[in-house]
Design an enzyme around this catalytic site. Structure first.
Site, PDB file in Angstrom:
ATOM      1  N   ARG A 278       3.048  11.108   5.576  1.00 33.10           N
ATOM      2  CA  ARG A 278       3.171  12.491   6.042  1.00 33.10           C
ATOM      3  C   ARG A 278       4.609  13.003   5.906  1.00 33.10           C
ATOM      4  NH1 ARG A 278      -1.497  12.047   5.471  1.00 33.10           N
ATOM      5  NH2 ARG A 278      -3.153  12.131   7.052  1.00 33.10           N
ATOM      6  N   SER A 279       5.576  12.109   6.000  1.00 32.91           N
ATOM      7  CA  SER A 279       6.983  12.524   5.959  1.00 32.91           C
ATOM      8  C   SER A 279       7.484  12.727   4.538  1.00 32.91           C
ATOM      9  CB  SER A 279       7.859  11.482   6.669  1.00 32.91           C
ATOM     10  OG  SER A 279       7.892  10.262   5.949  1.00 32.91           O
TER      11      SER A 279
ATOM     12  N   THR B 194       8.347   1.438  -3.801  1.00 30.79           N
ATOM     13  CA  THR B 194       9.130   1.997  -4.899  1.00 30.79           C
ATOM     14  C   THR B 194      10.578   2.205  -4.486  1.00 30.79           C
ATOM     15  OG1 THR B 194       7.163   3.096  -5.797  1.00 30.79           O
ATOM     16  CG2 THR B 194       9.305   3.905  -6.535  1.00 30.79           C
TER      17      THR B 194
ATOM     18  N   ASP C 187       7.482  -2.187  -9.438  1.00 27.85           N
ATOM     19  CA  ASP C 187       6.834  -1.840  -8.167  1.00 27.85           C
ATOM     20  C   ASP C 187       5.315  -1.946  -8.256  1.00 27.85           C
ATOM     21  OD1 ASP C 187       6.217   0.414  -9.674  1.00 27.85           O
ATOM     22  OD2 ASP C 187       6.791   1.857  -8.119  1.00 27.85           O
TER      23      ASP C 187
ATOM     24  N   VAL D 139       4.298   2.329   2.196  1.00 30.19           N
ATOM     25  CA  VAL D 139       5.018   1.185   2.774  1.00 30.19           C
ATOM     26  C   VAL D 139       6.456   1.115   2.285  1.00 30.19           C
ATOM     27  CG1 VAL D 139       4.547  -0.628   1.059  1.00 30.19           C
ATOM     28  CG2 VAL D 139       4.592  -1.201   3.499  1.00 30.19           C
ATOM     29  N   GLY D 140       6.778   1.840   1.191  1.00 36.02           N
ATOM     30  CA  GLY D 140       8.158   1.881   0.716  1.00 36.02           C
ATOM     31  C   GLY D 140       8.475   0.979  -0.451  1.00 36.02           C
TER      32      GLY D 140
ATOM     33  N   PRO E 130       0.812  -1.214   0.000  1.00 41.61           N
ATOM     34  CA  PRO E 130       0.000   0.000   0.000  1.00 41.61           C
ATOM     35  C   PRO E 130       0.851   1.273   0.000  1.00 41.61           C
ATOM     36  CG  PRO E 130       0.008  -0.992   2.177  1.00 41.61           C
ATOM     37  CD  PRO E 130       0.695  -1.956   1.268  1.00 41.61           C
ATOM     38  N   ILE E 131       0.206   2.386  -0.249  1.00 41.47           N
ATOM     39  CA  ILE E 131       0.873   3.686  -0.265  1.00 41.47           C
ATOM     40  C   ILE E 131       1.594   3.918   1.064  1.00 41.47           C
ATOM     41  CG2 ILE E 131       0.489   6.190  -0.379  1.00 41.47           C
ATOM     42  CD1 ILE E 131      -1.959   5.590  -2.113  1.00 41.47           C
TER      43      ILE E 131
END
Length: 212
Positions: free
Chosen positions: A141-142, A20, A87, A17-18, A14-15
């Site tokens: 958020r980061s 890419t 990815d 999670v890292g 999911p968006i």
């Protein structure tokens, strides 16, 4: 043969999670071809996070068209002459559509998806990254994408749940499920080497990697 036996590797999740970032690092390590989603090329995406109901359909179709082009380019790659790291899994595209589209929009999307769907090579390995919802929110958020700051925790939670259901039933390729809560696979070389050894040691069709 170790990692060399995996000619086509997909990193998914999911968006936030890292996936890419890990795909890039894995591709660099393997000196492999990279096939990455390009969210910055989707003109509707910033507007989607401002008004999801209005821009859901054009955003979803833009991603669909992009993924079709990428998969078509993948079929032209010489998968026997070199490794490829991607990815995304093309078949997960409806996962987003079911979440963000109205019933009428989803029927239209489904018709287009059926007509455009291409047959991609089956991955030799899929690495599915997981993380708790609080971790996903913190990672999103980061990041430096301003439009993602409008992404709600509820949306991320629903998306993570749909990914979980999708890969619970996934049997198309060998699957390594990785809990990233206590792993920094990009910045911590020891963690990255642990992952590489775990991949090299895979023997079953579905295995788990969790660093307590």
């Amino acid at each position: 043969m170790g990692l060399a036996r995996y000619r086509y590797i997909v990193v998914e999740g999911p968006i936030g999670v890292g996936k890419t970032t890990l795909a890039r690092k894995l591709g660099e390590h393997l000196e492999a071809n990279l096939l990455l989603e390009k969210p910055d090329d989707i003109p509707f995406l910033p507007k989607f996070y401002q008004d999801m109901s209005r821009y859901a359909l054009p955003t979803q179709l833009s991603f669909l068209f992009q993924r079709v082009e990428q998969v078509e380019s993948l079929t032209q790659m010489d998968l026997f002459g070199g490794q490829t790291v991607a990815d995304f899994v093309f078949d997960k595209d409806p996962l987003f559509a079911q979440l963000i589209l109205s019933d009428d929009e989803f029927r239209l999307y489904s018709d287009i998806y059926r007509h455009l769907r291409v047959r991609a090579p089956t991955p030799d390995l899929v690495i599915y990254l997981q993380a708790d919802i609080d971790t996903l929110v913190e990672r999103v958020r980061s990041r430096s994408r301003d439009y993602e700051s409008r992404m709600s925790e509820s949306y991320l939670r629903q998306l993570a749940e749909r990914y979980s259901r999708f890969f619970y039933d996934y049997t198309d390729a060998p699957l390594l499920i990785v809990n990233t809560e206590h792993l920094n696979l990009v910045e911590n070389e020891d963690d990255f080497r642990l992952l590489l050894r775990r991949i090299e040691g895979m023997r079953g069709a579905r295995e788990y990697f969790n660093k307590a």
